[in-house]
Design a protein around this motif. Structure first.
Motif, mmCIF file in Angstrom:
data_model
loop_
_atom_site.group_PDB
_atom_site.id
_atom_site.type_symbol
_atom_site.label_atom_id
_atom_site.label_comp_id
_atom_site.label_asym_id
_atom_site.label_seq_id
_atom_site.Cartn_x
_atom_site.Cartn_y
_atom_site.Cartn_z
ATOM 1 N N HIS A 26 -6.496 1.745 -14.205
ATOM 2 C CA HIS A 26 -5.360 1.651 -13.296
ATOM 3 C C HIS A 26 -4.507 2.918 -13.374
ATOM 4 O O HIS A 26 -4.473 3.605 -14.394
ATOM 5 C CB HIS A 26 -4.526 0.417 -13.682
ATOM 6 C CG HIS A 26 -3.543 -0.012 -12.664
ATOM 7 N ND1 HIS A 26 -2.293 0.554 -12.554
ATOM 8 C CD2 HIS A 26 -3.610 -0.970 -11.694
ATOM 9 C CE1 HIS A 26 -1.619 -0.034 -11.578
ATOM 10 N NE2 HIS A 26 -2.409 -0.960 -11.039
ATOM 11 N N GLU A 27 -3.782 3.217 -12.293
ATOM 12 C CA GLU A 27 -2.899 4.393 -12.262
ATOM 13 C C GLU A 27 -1.818 4.319 -13.336
ATOM 14 O O GLU A 27 -1.423 5.342 -13.910
ATOM 15 C CB GLU A 27 -2.253 4.523 -10.877
ATOM 16 C CG GLU A 27 -1.312 5.698 -10.720
ATOM 17 C CD GLU A 27 -2.000 7.057 -10.804
ATOM 18 O OE1 GLU A 27 -1.296 8.054 -11.085
ATOM 19 O OE2 GLU A 27 -3.238 7.114 -10.591
ATOM 20 N N ARG A 242 -3.908 -7.358 -12.028
ATOM 21 C CA ARG A 242 -2.556 -7.457 -11.493
ATOM 22 C C ARG A 242 -1.473 -7.389 -12.564
ATOM 23 O O ARG A 242 -0.283 -7.357 -12.219
ATOM 24 C CB ARG A 242 -2.428 -8.768 -10.692
ATOM 25 C CG ARG A 242 -3.219 -8.713 -9.395
ATOM 26 C CD ARG A 242 -3.586 -10.083 -8.860
ATOM 27 N NE ARG A 242 -4.325 -9.949 -7.603
ATOM 28 C CZ ARG A 242 -5.611 -9.627 -7.521
ATOM 29 N NH1 ARG A 242 -6.323 -9.433 -8.618
ATOM 30 N NH2 ARG A 242 -6.199 -9.501 -6.348
ATOM 31 N N TRP A 244 -1.017 -4.896 -14.615
ATOM 32 C CA TRP A 244 -0.476 -3.535 -14.649
ATOM 33 C C TRP A 244 0.525 -3.351 -13.512
ATOM 34 O O TRP A 244 0.264 -3.781 -12.388
ATOM 35 C CB TRP A 244 -1.600 -2.510 -14.504
ATOM 36 C CG TRP A 244 -2.740 -2.698 -15.447
ATOM 37 C CD1 TRP A 244 -4.032 -3.001 -15.117
ATOM 38 C CD2 TRP A 244 -2.723 -2.609 -16.884
ATOM 39 N NE1 TRP A 244 -4.806 -3.101 -16.243
ATOM 40 C CE2 TRP A 244 -4.026 -2.877 -17.349
ATOM 41 C CE3 TRP A 244 -1.722 -2.329 -17.823
ATOM 42 C CZ2 TRP A 244 -4.363 -2.869 -18.689
ATOM 43 C CZ3 TRP A 244 -2.051 -2.323 -19.169
ATOM 44 C CH2 TRP A 244 -3.363 -2.592 -19.596
ATOM 45 N N ASP A 246 2.591 -1.792 -10.409
ATOM 46 C CA ASP A 246 2.249 -0.915 -9.296
ATOM 47 C C ASP A 246 3.015 0.396 -9.427
ATOM 48 O O ASP A 246 4.243 0.399 -9.532
ATOM 49 C CB ASP A 246 2.606 -1.576 -7.956
ATOM 50 C CG ASP A 246 1.694 -2.741 -7.625
ATOM 51 O OD1 ASP A 246 0.524 -2.702 -8.020
ATOM 52 O OD2 ASP A 246 2.172 -3.703 -6.980
ATOM 53 N N LYS A 248 2.949 4.693 -8.022
ATOM 54 C CA LYS A 248 2.370 5.647 -7.081
ATOM 55 C C LYS A 248 1.676 6.767 -7.834
ATOM 56 O O LYS A 248 2.166 7.233 -8.861
ATOM 57 C CB LYS A 248 3.463 6.208 -6.173
ATOM 58 C CG LYS A 248 4.086 5.197 -5.230
ATOM 59 C CD LYS A 248 5.120 5.856 -4.338
ATOM 60 C CE LYS A 248 5.738 4.827 -3.368
ATOM 61 N NZ LYS A 248 6.765 5.469 -2.509
#
Length: 250
Positions: A26-27, A242, A244, A246, A248
């Motif tokens: 994940h980012e 989900r 992690w 959110d 950008k």
């Protein structure tokens, strides 16, 4: 088992390889490894991880222990699965207690106060009726409680193995993004400690022990048991993807 050459856990990892990648690359993890993640985002994730591990994880391991028969059989004093799972689950509960205390202390040391000094009930203003729990954290804990109460030991162990496998793999991924010359940023200092702690050989070995125990169960593809275990695995993947925050991409 699946066949003579494939372990059941390998079957699941291969079938859901794309979903596993989403859960472990994940980012948020990339930016955590880089030390570029926003400190407020990290603090919120640490809070949710603490709540999940302390309330959900410790009680869950206890529920799995309660499913085991510890009575000797005619051929073995300590037959499987108790012989494998009692030490695994005992270590899990003890480590969760140690680790939740540890990462709160590390967070505080580096200015990442996870819980505000004001009464925690005020977080109702932020989360609504769930209090300080995010919807994903609350749902994840509730799902484990259902499996712990109503699921079989095979479903229970697949959830434990999957969640720990994902967590370990995720922070191994994050660690690959640590800069060769880290800055003196306090958030980055804390993250280096977290990455090191969640990728230790001891933790990786624990994940492997869970996997080895899981593959000792007699699970045949196409059986009702295999379908239930696979469904549980998919549910863990869904929640982990989900969990992690959110963020950008930079």
């Amino acid at each position: 088992m699946t066949n003579q050459n494939q372990k059941f856990t390998d079957y699941l990892l291969e079938k859901y390889a794309d979903d596993f990648k989403l859960a472990t690359q994940h980012e948020f993890l990339k930016q955590s490894g880089e030390g570029s993640i926003d400190s407020e985002v990290l603090k919120e994730w640490l809070k949710q991880d603490y709540l999940f591990a302390y309330e959900g994880g410790i009680k869950y391991t206890a529920s799995l222990l309660s499913k085991l028969s510890l009575s000797p059989s005619q051929t073995h004093i300590r037959p499987f699965p108790a012989s494998d799972l009692v030490p695994i689950l005992g270590w899990s509960a003890t480590n969760l207690l140690r680790e939740t205390d540890w990462f709160l202390s590390v967070a505080t040391e580096h200015g990442l106060n996870v819980f505000d000094e004001q009464p925690r009930e005020r977080d109702t203003d932020k989360y609504g009726l769930l209090g300080e729990y995010s919807p994903i954290t609350r749902g994840y804990i509730d799902y484990l409680q259902v499996i712990g109460a109503l699921g079989g030991i095979e479903e229970g162990m697949i959830c434990l193995w999957a969640s720990e496998k994902i967590y370990n793999s995720a922070w191994i991924y994050a660690k690959t993004h640590i800069q060769s010359n880290p800055s003196s940023n306090e958030t980055q200092k804390a993250l280096i400690k977290f990455c090191d702690n969640w990728t230790t050989p001891e933790f990786t070995e624990f994940v492997e022990r869970c996997e080895n125990a899981m593959n000792k169960f007699d699970i045949e593809l196409g059986s009702e048991l295999a379908e239930r275990v696979e469904k549980a695995f998919k549910t863990i993947l869904w929640y982990e993807q989900r969990f992690w925050p959110d963020v950008k991409a930079h």
